[in-house]
Design an enzyme around this catalytic site. Sequence first.
Site, PDB file in Angstrom:
ATOM      1  N   HIS A  71     -19.749 -36.005   1.531  1.00 31.78           N
ATOM      2  CA  HIS A  71     -20.985 -35.992   2.322  1.00 31.78           C
ATOM      3  C   HIS A  71     -21.543 -37.408   2.462  1.00 31.78           C
ATOM      4  O   HIS A  71     -21.941 -37.830   3.556  1.00 31.78           O
ATOM      5  CB  HIS A  71     -22.014 -35.078   1.649  1.00 31.78           C
ATOM      6  CG  HIS A  71     -23.367 -35.093   2.297  1.00 31.78           C
ATOM      7  ND1 HIS A  71     -23.722 -34.222   3.306  1.00 31.78           N
ATOM      8  CD2 HIS A  71     -24.452 -35.877   2.086  1.00 31.78           C
ATOM      9  CE1 HIS A  71     -24.969 -34.475   3.680  1.00 31.78           C
ATOM     10  NE2 HIS A  71     -25.433 -35.472   2.951  1.00 31.78           N
ATOM     11  N   GLU A  72     -21.556 -38.152   1.370  1.00 30.42           N
ATOM     12  CA  GLU A  72     -22.089 -39.507   1.408  1.00 30.42           C
ATOM     13  C   GLU A  72     -21.165 -40.451   2.182  1.00 30.42           C
ATOM     14  O   GLU A  72     -21.628 -41.315   2.937  1.00 30.42           O
ATOM     15  CB  GLU A  72     -22.330 -40.022  -0.015  1.00 30.42           C
ATOM     16  CG  GLU A  72     -23.358 -39.230  -0.798  1.00 30.42           C
ATOM     17  CD  GLU A  72     -24.716 -39.160  -0.103  1.00 30.42           C
ATOM     18  OE1 GLU A  72     -25.078 -40.132   0.593  1.00 30.42           O
ATOM     19  OE2 GLU A  72     -25.401 -38.139  -0.248  1.00 30.42           O
ATOM     20  N   HIS A 122     -21.833 -40.102   5.770  1.00 31.39           N
ATOM     21  CA  HIS A 122     -22.956 -40.920   6.238  1.00 31.39           C
ATOM     22  C   HIS A 122     -22.479 -42.330   6.572  1.00 31.39           C
ATOM     23  O   HIS A 122     -22.878 -42.916   7.584  1.00 31.39           O
ATOM     24  CB  HIS A 122     -24.032 -41.008   5.149  1.00 31.39           C
ATOM     25  CG  HIS A 122     -24.998 -39.871   5.132  1.00 31.39           C
ATOM     26  ND1 HIS A 122     -25.691 -39.445   6.246  1.00 31.39           N
ATOM     27  CD2 HIS A 122     -25.423 -39.065   4.109  1.00 31.39           C
ATOM     28  CE1 HIS A 122     -26.486 -38.439   5.922  1.00 31.39           C
ATOM     29  NE2 HIS A 122     -26.332 -38.180   4.636  1.00 31.39           N
ATOM     30  N   GLU A 157     -28.248 -35.591   8.519  1.00 34.55           N
ATOM     31  CA  GLU A 157     -27.823 -34.833   7.340  1.00 34.55           C
ATOM     32  C   GLU A 157     -26.874 -33.702   7.724  1.00 34.55           C
ATOM     33  O   GLU A 157     -25.855 -33.469   7.074  1.00 34.55           O
ATOM     34  CB  GLU A 157     -29.035 -34.278   6.592  1.00 34.55           C
ATOM     35  CG  GLU A 157     -29.877 -35.320   5.877  1.00 34.55           C
ATOM     36  CD  GLU A 157     -29.143 -35.983   4.716  1.00 34.55           C
ATOM     37  OE1 GLU A 157     -28.025 -35.538   4.374  1.00 34.55           O
ATOM     38  OE2 GLU A 157     -29.676 -36.949   4.169  1.00 34.55           O
TER      39      GLU A 157
END
Length: 259
Positions: free
Chosen positions: A130-131, A134, A188
């Site tokens: 997930h990071e 980003h 997000e």
Amino acid sequence: MSRLFGLLLLSVWLVGCATHPVTGRSQLMIMPEGQANQMAYQAYAQMADKGDVLPASDSASRRVAAITQRIIPHAVRIYPEASRWAWETRVFRDDSINAFAMAGGKIGVNTGMLDRLRPTDDELAQVIAHEVAHAISAHTREKMSIAMSQELGLSMATALGGLDARTADMARQAATVAVGLPYSRRMESEADEVGLLLAARAGFDPRAAVSLWQKMQRQGGSAGPEWLSTHPDSGRRIEELQRAIPRMMPIYQQAVGGR
């Protein structure tokens, strides 16, 4: 005069427009990638100097690094420029449940994420993916570009007589603050989508995303840990992940079968 101002702003948006490689969303990117990465590298180094970082030989550090190394090739597959990034992982001795990935591939995971959630490797991979999503989505750079465009627009308006200097200065300060604000809900959700894909391609079970967020929900009552404060509603998020899992299972099964 106002027509000229509008044309100038339109030219900025057109020149700096980019398309997300997975979702196809249009993004404003007038901040140069090299500059954004350099700023991230400096901030990461300062965090490491000030913070309590576990040694690379620590089992937690090795675990985070090993999972990240499986994810990086798939991040590069989506965003080839990431092959030139100075990828690095560190585990910070901090009890808060938090993780991050800066522009340029600088990744951090707090010990609180590991000790309080006790994630499986599949669950921890969802956090890291997930990071990383980003980072390859250039979300920080996008926020900086939006702030830059606001400041540029204010400067133009001031020069053309559209705003007085005091109002322009106040707005510039607001734009600067915006750079440090959390990611938007849209960003997000985008990181959820891309992160799930990255983890599946790396051979991590997509179903772990649901169990991870369920663990998150149980931390800190109904609000969950601070890491979730800017994320979409956890109940809706779990529903969206559950809908996405059937699409990701064949990708995961192919990755596992290919090992």
